[in-house]
Scaffold this motif. Sequence first.
Motif, short mmCIF file in Angstrom:
data_model
loop_
_atom_site.label_atom_id
_atom_site.label_comp_id
_atom_site.label_asym_id
_atom_site.label_seq_id
_atom_site.Cartn_x
_atom_site.Cartn_y
_atom_site.Cartn_z
N ALA A 35 0.78 -0.96 -0.11
CA ALA A 35 -0.11 -0.14 0.00
C ALA A 35 1.05 1.14 0.15
N PHE A 36 0.51 2.30 -0.81
CA PHE A 36 1.21 3.45 -1.01
C PHE A 36 1.65 4.05 0.68
N TRP A 37 0.43 4.21 1.29
CA TRP A 37 0.61 4.92 2.60
C TRP A 37 1.37 4.24 3.59
N PHE A 38 1.47 3.00 3.64
CA PHE A 38 2.49 2.16 4.40
C PHE A 38 3.71 2.23 3.84
N TYR A 39 4.12 2.52 2.36
CA TYR A 39 5.39 2.35 1.76
C TYR A 39 6.04 3.90 2.20
N ALA A 40 5.05 4.95 1.97
CA ALA A 40 5.41 6.23 2.44
C ALA A 40 5.81 6.61 3.93
N LEU A 41 4.93 5.73 4.84
CA LEU A 41 4.96 5.93 6.25
C LEU A 41 6.32 5.26 6.67
N ASN A 42 6.98 3.86 5.98
CA ASN A 42 8.17 3.39 6.10
C ASN A 42 9.44 4.34 5.83
N ALA A 43 8.97 4.87 4.57
CA ALA A 43 10.30 5.82 4.00
C ALA A 43 10.47 6.85 4.91
N PHE A 44 9.41 7.59 5.33
CA PHE A 44 9.84 8.65 6.20
C PHE A 44 10.48 8.24 7.59
N ALA A 45 9.83 7.08 8.10
CA ALA A 45 10.52 6.42 9.16
C ALA A 45 11.98 6.18 9.16
N ALA A 46 12.35 5.50 7.96
CA ALA A 46 13.55 5.11 7.80
C ALA A 46 14.61 6.45 7.67
N GLY A 83 24.37 2.35 -3.29
CA GLY A 83 22.84 2.34 -3.56
C GLY A 83 22.84 2.22 -5.05
N ALA A 84 23.95 3.14 -5.76
CA ALA A 84 23.75 3.13 -7.29
C ALA A 84 24.05 1.93 -7.74
N LEU A 85 25.11 1.11 -7.13
CA LEU A 85 25.42 -0.20 -7.50
C LEU A 85 24.54 -1.05 -7.48
N VAL A 86 23.42 -1.26 -6.55
CA VAL A 86 22.36 -2.14 -5.96
C VAL A 86 21.34 -1.67 -7.19
N VAL A 87 21.07 -0.53 -7.48
CA VAL A 87 20.24 -0.11 -8.51
C VAL A 87 20.57 -0.55 -9.97
N SER A 88 21.72 -0.66 -10.14
CA SER A 88 22.35 -1.15 -11.61
C SER A 88 22.54 -2.60 -11.60
N ARG A 89 22.31 -3.37 -10.64
CA ARG A 89 22.40 -4.52 -10.34
C ARG A 89 21.22 -5.18 -9.73
N TYR A 90 19.87 -4.54 -9.67
CA TYR A 90 18.80 -4.70 -8.88
C TYR A 90 18.22 -6.53 -8.90
N GLY A 91 18.28 -6.86 -10.27
CA GLY A 91 18.04 -8.05 -10.43
C GLY A 91 18.88 -9.36 -9.57
N TYR A 105 12.82 1.26 -4.66
CA TYR A 105 13.98 1.23 -3.94
C TYR A 105 14.94 2.69 -3.99
N GLY A 106 14.92 3.01 -5.25
CA GLY A 106 15.65 4.21 -5.32
C GLY A 106 14.85 5.23 -4.95
N ALA A 107 13.53 5.36 -5.12
CA ALA A 107 13.00 6.54 -4.29
C ALA A 107 12.93 6.48 -2.95
N PHE A 108 13.02 5.48 -2.26
CA PHE A 108 13.25 4.97 -0.68
C PHE A 108 14.45 5.60 -0.59
N LEU A 109 15.67 5.35 -1.33
CA LEU A 109 16.99 6.04 -0.93
C LEU A 109 16.93 7.49 -1.19
N VAL A 110 16.20 8.07 -2.21
CA VAL A 110 16.06 9.58 -2.25
C VAL A 110 15.56 10.39 -1.31
N VAL A 111 14.38 9.62 -0.67
CA VAL A 111 13.72 10.20 0.61
C VAL A 111 14.86 10.19 1.73
N LEU A 112 15.43 9.16 1.83
CA LEU A 112 16.66 9.11 3.08
C LEU A 112 17.64 10.39 2.86
#
Length: 128
Positions: A35-46, A83-91, A105-112
């Motif tokens: 759920a978006f709200w749960f994702y956003a809440l956890n991104a801001f908590a992190a 994070g850039a290495l993880v994004v480039s090799r995410y799979g 995941y990239g947006a999660f890091l941007v918020v951090l």
Amino acid sequence: MSKLDGLAFGGTGLAAWSAATLFYAAFGGGVLESAFWFYALNAFAAAAAVTFAFQAVARLTHTPRRRRLFPMLMFSTPGLVAGALVVSRYGEVMPTTDPVSVGRYGAFLVVLYVAVAASIFERAPHKA
């Protein structure tokens, strides 16, 4: 800033990124992205937790508020590079997650890291 302070900021930044990435790897695909709200809440908590780590190191090293730009860069650089290495090799790094999760995941890091960068502009408390 001394070399030891730089090592403290860089090491703590790498540890904070590692914790955030492990958290996302464990709960991202199944729980956070349900759920978006749960994702956003956890991104801001992190983001709050990572910003707290930065501010704690800044205060423990007695870094003045007006001189926290370079320490913030020292704190953020290991996580941004990793994070850039993880994004480039995410799979390969997170093979069980949905491929669309790389953007989340990239947006999660941007918020951090935006939260950490914004925290260097905090003002000193006014004394009455």
